[in-house]
Design a protein around this motif. Structure first.
Motif, PDB file in Angstrom:
ATOM      1  N   GLN A  25       0.247   4.847  22.132  1.00 42.89           N
ATOM      2  CA  GLN A  25       0.423   4.324  23.483  1.00 42.89           C
ATOM      3  C   GLN A  25       1.742   4.749  24.132  1.00 42.89           C
ATOM      4  O   GLN A  25       1.864   4.707  25.348  1.00 42.89           O
ATOM      5  CB  GLN A  25       0.328   2.795  23.476  1.00 42.89           C
ATOM      6  N   HIS A 126      -2.292   1.488  13.953  1.00 40.01           N
ATOM      7  CA  HIS A 126      -2.694   0.903  15.231  1.00 40.01           C
ATOM      8  C   HIS A 126      -3.636   1.908  15.917  1.00 40.01           C
ATOM      9  O   HIS A 126      -3.292   2.528  16.912  1.00 40.01           O
ATOM     10  CB  HIS A 126      -1.467   0.578  16.100  1.00 40.01           C
ATOM     11  N   GLU A 171      -5.278  -5.329  14.280  1.00 39.56           N
ATOM     12  CA  GLU A 171      -6.570  -5.646  14.892  1.00 39.56           C
ATOM     13  C   GLU A 171      -7.746  -4.852  14.346  1.00 39.56           C
ATOM     14  O   GLU A 171      -8.416  -4.122  15.087  1.00 39.56           O
ATOM     15  CB  GLU A 171      -6.474  -5.476  16.414  1.00 39.56           C
ATOM     16  N   HIS A 178     -15.035  -2.343  18.698  1.00 35.60           N
ATOM     17  CA  HIS A 178     -14.905  -1.487  19.883  1.00 35.60           C
ATOM     18  C   HIS A 178     -15.098  -0.011  19.515  1.00 35.60           C
ATOM     19  O   HIS A 178     -15.625   0.763  20.288  1.00 35.60           O
ATOM     20  CB  HIS A 178     -13.524  -1.663  20.531  1.00 35.60           C
ATOM     21  N   GLU A 366       1.289 -10.291  19.224  1.00 35.56           N
ATOM     22  CA  GLU A 366       1.042  -9.735  20.551  1.00 35.56           C
ATOM     23  C   GLU A 366       0.636 -10.848  21.483  1.00 35.56           C
ATOM     24  O   GLU A 366      -0.193 -11.688  21.131  1.00 35.56           O
ATOM     25  CB  GLU A 366      -0.091  -8.688  20.550  1.00 35.56           C
ATOM     26  N   TRP A 413       4.064  -8.569  24.281  1.00 37.67           N
ATOM     27  CA  TRP A 413       3.396  -7.267  24.421  1.00 37.67           C
ATOM     28  C   TRP A 413       3.348  -6.937  25.895  1.00 37.67           C
ATOM     29  O   TRP A 413       2.779  -7.704  26.644  1.00 37.67           O
ATOM     30  CB  TRP A 413       1.975  -7.318  23.836  1.00 37.67           C
ATOM     31  N   GLU A 420      -2.846   2.415  28.084  1.00 37.50           N
ATOM     32  CA  GLU A 420      -3.599   1.207  27.717  1.00 37.50           C
ATOM     33  C   GLU A 420      -5.016   1.550  27.271  1.00 37.50           C
ATOM     34  O   GLU A 420      -6.006   1.011  27.772  1.00 37.50           O
ATOM     35  CB  GLU A 420      -3.597   0.206  28.863  1.00 37.50           C
ATOM     36  N   TRP A 421      -5.101   2.437  26.304  1.00 36.31           N
ATOM     37  CA  TRP A 421      -6.394   2.781  25.701  1.00 36.31           C
ATOM     38  C   TRP A 421      -7.430   3.094  26.774  1.00 36.31           C
ATOM     39  O   TRP A 421      -7.135   3.879  27.676  1.00 36.31           O
ATOM     40  CB  TRP A 421      -6.835   1.648  24.758  1.00 36.31           C
TER      41      TRP A 421
HETATM   42  C1  GBH Z   1      -4.498  -5.256  22.573  1.00 33.06           C
HETATM   43  O1  GBH Z   1      -5.720  -5.658  22.026  1.00 33.06           O
HETATM   44  C2  GBH Z   1      -4.041  -4.038  21.822  1.00 33.06           C
HETATM   45  O2  GBH Z   1      -3.645  -4.385  20.508  1.00 33.06           O
HETATM   46  C3  GBH Z   1      -2.879  -3.354  22.497  1.00 33.06           C
HETATM   47  O3  GBH Z   1      -2.626  -2.121  21.883  1.00 33.06           O
HETATM   48  C4  GBH Z   1      -3.166  -3.185  23.971  1.00 33.06           C
HETATM   49  O4  GBH Z   1      -2.049  -2.607  24.611  1.00 33.06           O
HETATM   50  C5  GBH Z   1      -3.529  -4.512  24.590  1.00 33.06           C
HETATM   51  O5  GBH Z   1      -4.657  -5.014  23.934  1.00 33.06           O
HETATM   52  C6  GBH Z   1      -3.830  -4.428  26.086  1.00 33.06           C
HETATM   53  O6  GBH Z   1      -4.755  -3.415  26.387  1.00 33.06           O
HETATM   54  O7  GBH Z   1     -13.531  -8.754  26.869  1.00 33.06           O
HETATM   55  O8  GBH Z   1     -14.569  -6.612  27.262  1.00 33.06           O
HETATM   56  O9  GBH Z   1     -12.394  -7.086  28.238  1.00 33.06           O
HETATM   57  C7  GBH Z   1      -6.230  -6.848  22.462  1.00 33.06           C
HETATM   58  C8  GBH Z   1      -7.555  -7.097  21.791  1.00 33.06           C
HETATM   59  C9  GBH Z   1      -8.880  -5.735  23.250  1.00 33.06           C
HETATM   60  C10 GBH Z   1      -9.813  -7.579  22.107  1.00 33.06           C
HETATM   61  C11 GBH Z   1      -9.917  -5.837  24.328  1.00 33.06           C
HETATM   62  C12 GBH Z   1     -10.847  -7.754  23.157  1.00 33.06           C
HETATM   63  C13 GBH Z   1     -11.711  -7.096  25.096  1.00 33.06           C
HETATM   64  C14 GBH Z   1     -12.721  -6.513  25.742  1.00 33.06           C
HETATM   65  N1  GBH Z   1      -8.626  -7.080  22.736  1.00 33.06           N
HETATM   66  N2  GBH Z   1     -11.090  -6.548  23.907  1.00 33.06           N
HETATM   67  S1  GBH Z   1     -13.349  -7.329  27.140  1.00 33.06           S
END
Ligand code: GBH
Length: 462
Positions: A25, A126, A171, A178, A366, A413, A420-421
Motif C-alpha cells: 500500500q 499483508h 486478516e 475476498h 487497525e 489506520w 487502498e486495494w
Molecule cells: C483493511 O481491511 C485492510 O487491512 C487495510 O489494508 C486497508 O487499508 C483497510 O481495510 C481500508 O481499505 O462490506 O463489501 O465493503 C479491513 C477488512 C476489508 C473486511 C473490506 C471487509 C468489506 C467489504 N475489511 N471488507 S464490503
C-alpha cells in the motif's frame, strides 16, 4: 470533560499507541532491487480489478522516502509503528535464499525506527503473495504454508535481534474470502472450496512459522496474529436471523479463533461447509500446529454488522458456493466506503473476545476511516470527521478495558494516504495526507488530534 475524554483519560500511561501501514500500500518501487511481482501487481494490472486502474507501482514511494517518513512518525508522537514486509522483495521466488538488497530495506527501517525511539511491530504477510507461489497453486495449496514458514525464518534470522513483536498474518479472512471466494481482491478467484482450503493453509502457515521462530527467539519476543473482526447481530430475534448471524460469526470469527486458541474448528461451521460439499484439507496433526501458543491477538475493527436470515444466493449476489446472508444496515452515518460508524460495537467486540478467549492480550491493530478530505492551498486537511471517528473508537476501546477486556494498545489506520486495494487511491484513510502528484506529506488535523490524545494519556500520569 466529556464522557469520551474521561474514558480516554482512564487509559494507563503504558498503553501502547501506534499507527499502521502495509508494504504494497505504501512502498512502490515494485521492480527495484530484485523484487518480483506479487499477486497484487498482477491483479492491479488486470482489467476491472482496481478502481480507476490504480496500481501500487509508485504508491507513496515510501521505499525511497523511508527516513523522512519515520521523522513524520516521530512528529505524530506514536511509540510504535506497525508495518509489513513484502515477501517478493525479501524472497523473490517465494522459495530459496534471501534477497540481500530486499532485506536491507527492512534492516534500515528497523534501525531508523529504533534510533527514533519507535518500537517496530512487524507483520510478515499483508496480502502480497509472490506471484511465483500463486502460479504454483497459491494459498489453496498446502505447500504455500510451508513456504510461508521458510520465509518467516529468513526474516526472523535477520531482524529477530531487534524486533520484539512479530505478527504472522494480517486478516487471513480477507485473503481467503475476498481473494479466493468473492474474487474482489488478488488473486481474484471465485471458488469456495479453494477459499476454505486457503483459510486452513493460512492458519497452518501461521502455526508452522510461530513454532519455528519461537525456537530461535530471544526472551521477551512476542508472537501474534491480526484478524479482521466484527460483531454479527441478528436483525430480529427470529430463528432464521439468529442462524444467519451465527453462521457469519462462525465463518468470520470463531473459525479463526477456535482453531488458534483451542485447536479445533467450530462444529457448526464444519457442518455448514459439509452441506456445501466442502471439507477442509486438514491433516490430523494440523490443529495442534495451528494452536501454537500466542502472545497477543491483533483486532482490526472498522464497522459492526447485522444479518437477516434471508439468503442472498440465487438473487443479485453470487457467493460461489457458500451460504451468504443479507447484511442489514443499522441506518447510522457511514464513512465514504459505506462502512457504518458504530464505536460501541468495538466495545462489545473486545469484551466478547476477552470473555470467549481469555488470557490473550488484545491490541486494536487497525481502526480508521475514509472521508472526503478537502485540502486547503497548503495541503492541510481539517478532517474533524476523522478525528471524531478516532476519538470515539479510542474511547470505545477504553470502555472495553473498563469492562474487563485486556486491551493493551491502539493503532490508528493508517499512517499515510495509501493504495487502498480495490478502491485505489481515491479513498483516503491517512493521518498524513499524501499529494498524489508531488508526494508531499502534510499531517492532517486528525493526526494532530491523535498526537494530543497520546500526549494527554501519557502525560496525565507522569
Ligand atoms: C483493511 O481491511 C485492510 O487491512 C487495510 O489494508 C486497508 O487499508 C483497510 O481495510 C481500508 O481499505 O462490506 O463489501 O465493503 C479491513 C477488512 C476489508 C473486511 C473490506 C471487509 C468489506 C467489504 N475489511 N471488507 S464490503
Amino acid at each position: 470533560m466529556t464522557g469520551e475524554d474521561e474514558l480516554i483519560g482512564s487509559l494507563p500511561p503504558d498503553f501502547r499507541w501506534g499507527v499502521g501501514s502495509s508494504a504494497y500500500q505504501i512502498e512502490g518501487a515494485v521492480s527495484e532491487d530484485g523484487r518480483t511481482p506479487s499477486i497484487w501487481d498482477t491483479w492491479a494490472q488486470s482489467p476491472w480489478s482496481v478502481d480507476n486502474g490504480d496500481t501500487g507501482e509508485i504508491a507513496c514511494d515510501h521505499y525511497h522516502r523511508m527516513p523522512a517518513d519515520i521523522a513524520l512518525l516521530k512528529e505524530l508522537g506514536v511509540d510504535t509503528y506497525r508495518f509489513s514486509v513484502s515477501w517478493p522483495r525479501v524472497q523473490p521466488r517465494g522459495r530459496g535464499g534471501v534477497n540481500p538488497a530486499g532485506i536491507a530495506f527492512y534492516d534500515r527501517l528497523v534501525d531508523e525506527l529504533l534510533n527514533n525511539g519507535i518500537d517496530p511491530w512487524l507483520t510478515l504477510y499483508h496480502w502480497d503473495l509472490p506471484q511465483h507461489l500463486e502460479d504454483a497453486g497459491g494459498w489453496p495449496a498446502r505447500d504455500t504454508a510451508v513456504r510461508f514458514a521458510d520465509y518467516a525464518m529468513l526474516v526472523f534470522e535477520r531482524l529477530g535481534d531487534r524486533v520484539r513483536h512479530w505478527t504472522t498474518l494480517s486478516e487471513p479472512w480477507c485473503t481467503a474470502m475476498h481473494g479466493y471466494v468473492h474474487g474482489v481482491m488478488a488473486p481474484g478467484r471465485r471458488d469456495a472450496k479453494a477459499g476454505m482450503a486457503a483459510a486452513h493453509h493460512l492458519l497452518l502457515g501461521h502455526g508452522l512459522a510461530v513454532r519455528r521462530m519461537r525456537e530461535l527467539a530471544k526472551p521477551g519476543t512476542k508472537f501474534g496474529i491480526t484478524l479482521n473482526l466484527s460483531t454479527a447481530d441478528p436483525e430480529t430475534p427470529s430463528e432464521a436471523d439468529r442462524e444467519a448471524a451465527r453462521f457469519e460469526d462462525g465463518l468470520g470469527t470463531r473459525f479463526y479463533l477456535d482453531a488458534l486458541v483451542h485447536g479445533r474448528y467450530p462444529e457448526d461451521v464444519l457442518e455448514t461447509l459439509a452441506r456445501q460439499g466442502i471439507r477442509l484439507p486438514s491433516e490430523p496433526w494440523d490443529p495442534a500446529i495451528i494452536a501454537a501458543p500466542l502472545d497477543f491477538l491483533g483486532v482490526d475493527y472498522y464497522f459492526g454488522t447485522r444479518y437477516s436470515g434471508v439468503e442472498e444466493n440465487g438473487n443479485a449476489v453470487e457467493h460461489f458456493g457458500l451460504p451468504a446472508f443479507r447484511k442489514v444496515p443499522f441506518g447510522v452515518p457511514s464513512t465514504v466506503l459505506g462502512w457504518e460508524i458504530l464505536p460501541h460495537k468495538l466495545t462489545e467486540l473486545l469484551v466478547r473476545i476477552g470473555r470467549d478467549y481469555p488470557g490473550l492480550p488484545l491490541y486494536v491493530t487497525e481502526n480508521g476511516a475514509a472521508f472526503a478530505d478537502v485540502p486547503d492551498e497548503t495541503g492541510f486537511v481539517r478532517d474533524d470527521d476523522r478525528a471524531a471517528y478516532l476519538s470515539a473508537h479510542i474511547a470505545a476501546t477504553a470502555a472495553a478495558r473498563q469492562a474487563g477486556a485486556d486491551v493493551r494498545g491502539y493503532f490508528a489506520w493508517s499512517f499515510l494516504d495509501s493504495f487502498e486495494w480495490a478502491y485505489g487511491y481515491a479513498k483516503r484513510l491517512g493521518l498524513v495526507r499524501v499529494d498524489r502528484e508531488t508526494q508531499a506529506r502534510t499531517i492532517k488535523q486528525s493526526g494532530l488530534a491523535y498526537r494530543d490524545v497520546v500526549h494527554r494519556v501519557r502525560g496525565s500520569r507522569r
